[in-house]
Design an enzyme around this catalytic site. Structure first.
Site, mmCIF file in Angstrom:
data_model
loop_
_atom_site.group_PDB
_atom_site.id
_atom_site.type_symbol
_atom_site.label_atom_id
_atom_site.label_comp_id
_atom_site.label_asym_id
_atom_site.label_seq_id
_atom_site.Cartn_x
_atom_site.Cartn_y
_atom_site.Cartn_z
ATOM 1 N N ASN A 114 -8.436 -34.883 -14.595
ATOM 2 C CA ASN A 114 -8.488 -34.462 -13.197
ATOM 3 C C ASN A 114 -9.908 -33.987 -12.857
ATOM 4 O OD1 ASN A 114 -8.444 -32.593 -10.952
ATOM 5 N ND2 ASN A 114 -6.217 -32.716 -11.015
ATOM 6 N N HIS A 122 -12.305 -30.235 -9.960
ATOM 7 C CA HIS A 122 -13.181 -29.059 -10.016
ATOM 8 C C HIS A 122 -14.646 -29.403 -10.235
ATOM 9 C CE1 HIS A 122 -9.921 -26.599 -9.065
ATOM 10 N NE2 HIS A 122 -9.185 -27.144 -10.018
ATOM 11 N N HIS A 174 -6.712 -34.572 -6.500
ATOM 12 C CA HIS A 174 -5.796 -33.977 -5.531
ATOM 13 C C HIS A 174 -6.567 -33.712 -4.241
ATOM 14 C CE1 HIS A 174 -2.944 -30.280 -4.642
ATOM 15 N NE2 HIS A 174 -2.967 -31.156 -3.662
ATOM 16 N N ARG A 187 -6.635 -31.989 -1.077
ATOM 17 C CA ARG A 187 -5.873 -30.905 -0.455
ATOM 18 C C ARG A 187 -6.123 -30.901 1.042
ATOM 19 N NH1 ARG A 187 -4.221 -26.841 -4.593
ATOM 20 N NH2 ARG A 187 -3.493 -25.649 -2.829
ATOM 21 N N ARG A 202 -10.800 -28.558 -0.190
ATOM 22 C CA ARG A 202 -11.652 -27.614 -0.926
ATOM 23 C C ARG A 202 -12.345 -28.269 -2.118
ATOM 24 N NH1 ARG A 202 -7.000 -23.809 -3.522
ATOM 25 N NH2 ARG A 202 -6.352 -23.782 -1.368
ATOM 26 N N GLU A 252 -2.826 -36.955 -6.407
ATOM 27 C CA GLU A 252 -1.863 -35.876 -6.155
ATOM 28 C C GLU A 252 -1.934 -35.533 -4.677
ATOM 29 O OE1 GLU A 252 -3.147 -32.694 -8.603
ATOM 30 O OE2 GLU A 252 -2.664 -33.723 -10.450
ATOM 31 N N THR A 305 -2.061 -25.114 -7.690
ATOM 32 C CA THR A 305 -0.658 -25.462 -7.457
ATOM 33 C C THR A 305 0.208 -24.561 -8.329
ATOM 34 O OG1 THR A 305 -1.478 -27.695 -7.141
ATOM 35 C CG2 THR A 305 0.890 -27.444 -7.286
ATOM 36 N N GLU A 344 6.426 -35.208 -13.421
ATOM 37 C CA GLU A 344 5.395 -34.481 -14.165
ATOM 38 C C GLU A 344 5.875 -33.042 -14.286
ATOM 39 O OE1 GLU A 344 1.275 -35.233 -13.398
ATOM 40 O OE2 GLU A 344 0.707 -33.189 -13.965
ATOM 41 N N HIS A 368 -0.955 -28.983 -16.039
ATOM 42 C CA HIS A 368 -1.348 -27.739 -15.363
ATOM 43 C C HIS A 368 -1.655 -26.641 -16.382
ATOM 44 C CE1 HIS A 368 -1.926 -24.636 -12.392
ATOM 45 N NE2 HIS A 368 -2.001 -25.617 -11.514
HETATM 46 N N1 PXP Z 1 -1.019 -31.926 -12.687
HETATM 47 C C1 PXP Z 1 -0.810 -31.563 -11.397
HETATM 48 C C2 PXP Z 1 0.347 -32.156 -10.681
HETATM 49 C C3 PXP Z 1 -1.685 -30.669 -10.754
HETATM 50 O O1 PXP Z 1 -1.446 -30.326 -9.474
HETATM 51 C C4 PXP Z 1 -2.804 -30.185 -11.455
HETATM 52 C C5 PXP Z 1 -3.764 -29.285 -10.763
HETATM 53 O O2 PXP Z 1 -4.385 -29.973 -9.713
HETATM 54 C C6 PXP Z 1 -2.994 -30.615 -12.774
HETATM 55 C C7 PXP Z 1 -2.070 -31.466 -13.381
HETATM 56 C C8 PXP Z 1 -4.179 -30.197 -13.581
HETATM 57 O O3 PXP Z 1 -4.136 -28.827 -13.786
HETATM 58 P P1 PXP Z 1 -5.400 -28.112 -14.434
HETATM 59 O O4 PXP Z 1 -6.544 -28.327 -13.497
HETATM 60 O O5 PXP Z 1 -4.973 -26.688 -14.529
HETATM 61 O O6 PXP Z 1 -5.639 -28.746 -15.766
#
Ligand code: PXP
Length: 261
Positions: A18, A21, A54, A56, A60, A81, A112, A162, A205
């Site tokens: 992901n 960030h 994702h 949003r 952000r 996402e 989330t 998921e 997550h």
């Molecule tokens: N899976 C989903 C569905 C999420 O919403 C997120 C956060 O955007 C993640 C995985 C990844 O989480 P993390 O950034 O904490 O590894």
């Protein structure tokens, strides 16, 4: 020789990286650096099987233009996402990512914070599952590891769930072993139940180098989506190094689970 049902057989575990960030850091100053698309390319080189992002409501981190550039820059499947809103649906239908994961979203939350409560909101979620599936996306529902959520996800016709690993990862990080074991038990049960019902099981997550092993060892899970920790760890060991280490830890845990069968 006993025959293990296909749904419970240990299998190859995919890593979805992901890149949200990376964009959070870019946006802190405006401008273009660091580019989340470049991070996706580095992640792909380092062993990511897919790229997750994702968009949003408040933009952000990543934006639609990042998604468009990403689709042109990487050959790995893209997992978008998104919240169940008409605006996001239009973006997904335009961009046609390989997969879409429906997540809950509240403007004021930092991340989330829980799964999508599909049991409560099934009639609101159903048209999104249908429209996205009709548009060719593999739809996944981000849910808490609870049997009712799994059953409703299946009834909604989504091929994938998921499982939200946040509670397990948080308990482990806080050193609350009892809670971590309980949360891991819920993940194991939900994964087994989902696979029994024919669902493909993903998880994500809050996953870190410390928490990835027990999650990766759950045999029914076929994909982990990991972001924030990898971007944070990149400060110390580089993004490529962080992705490689995560890949190796999850592969080791999965191989160990297979050997213990
Ligand atoms: N899976 C989903 C569905 C999420 O919403 C997120 C956060 O955007 C993640 C995985 C990844 O989480 P993390 O950034 O904490 O590894």
């Amino acid at each position: 020789m006993s025959v293990v049902p296909i749904a419970s057989q240990p299998q190859f575990l995919r890593l979805g990286v992901n890149i949200d960030h990376v964009a959070t850091i870019r946006n802190a100053r405006g401008g273009l650096h660091p580019d989340p698309v470049r991070a996706a390319q580095v992640a792909a080189e380092a062993g990511a099987d897919g790229i997750t992002l994702h968009i949003r409501e408040d933009r952000r981190h990543v934006r639609e233009d990042d998604l468009i550039r990403l689709a042109l820059a990487v050959s790995q499947p893209i997992n978008l996402e998104m919240a169940c809103t008409d605006e996001m649906l239009a973006i997904a239908v335009r961009a046609r990512p390989h997969a879409v994961c429906l997540v809950p979203e509240r403007r004021e939350e930092r991340t989330t914070e829980g799964g999508l409560d599909v049991a409560r909101h099934h009639s609101a979620v159903a048209p999104f599952v249908r429209t996205l599936s009709d548009a060719g996306a593999r739809v996944s529902l981000f849910i808490d590891p609870h049997p009712v959520q799994v059953a409703v996800a299946q009834a909604l016709g989504a091929p994938v769930v998921e499982l939200h690993t946040g509670a397990f990862c948080e308990a482990l990080a806080l050193g609350d072993v009892t809670r971590a074991e309980r949360e891991l038990g819920l993940l194991r049960e939900a994964a087994a139940l989902g696979a029994e019902r024919g669902l493909e099981i993903h998880a994500g997550h809050g996953i870190t180098f410390e928490s990835v092993g027990p999650v990766a060892a759950i045999p029914q899970i076929s994909e982990l989506n990991i972001g924030h920790f990898l971007v944070g760890e990149a400060i110390f060991i580089g993004f490529e190094g962080a992705v490689r280490r995560m890949r190796s830890l999850m592969d080791q845990a999965r191989a160990g689970a297979i050997a213990a069968e």
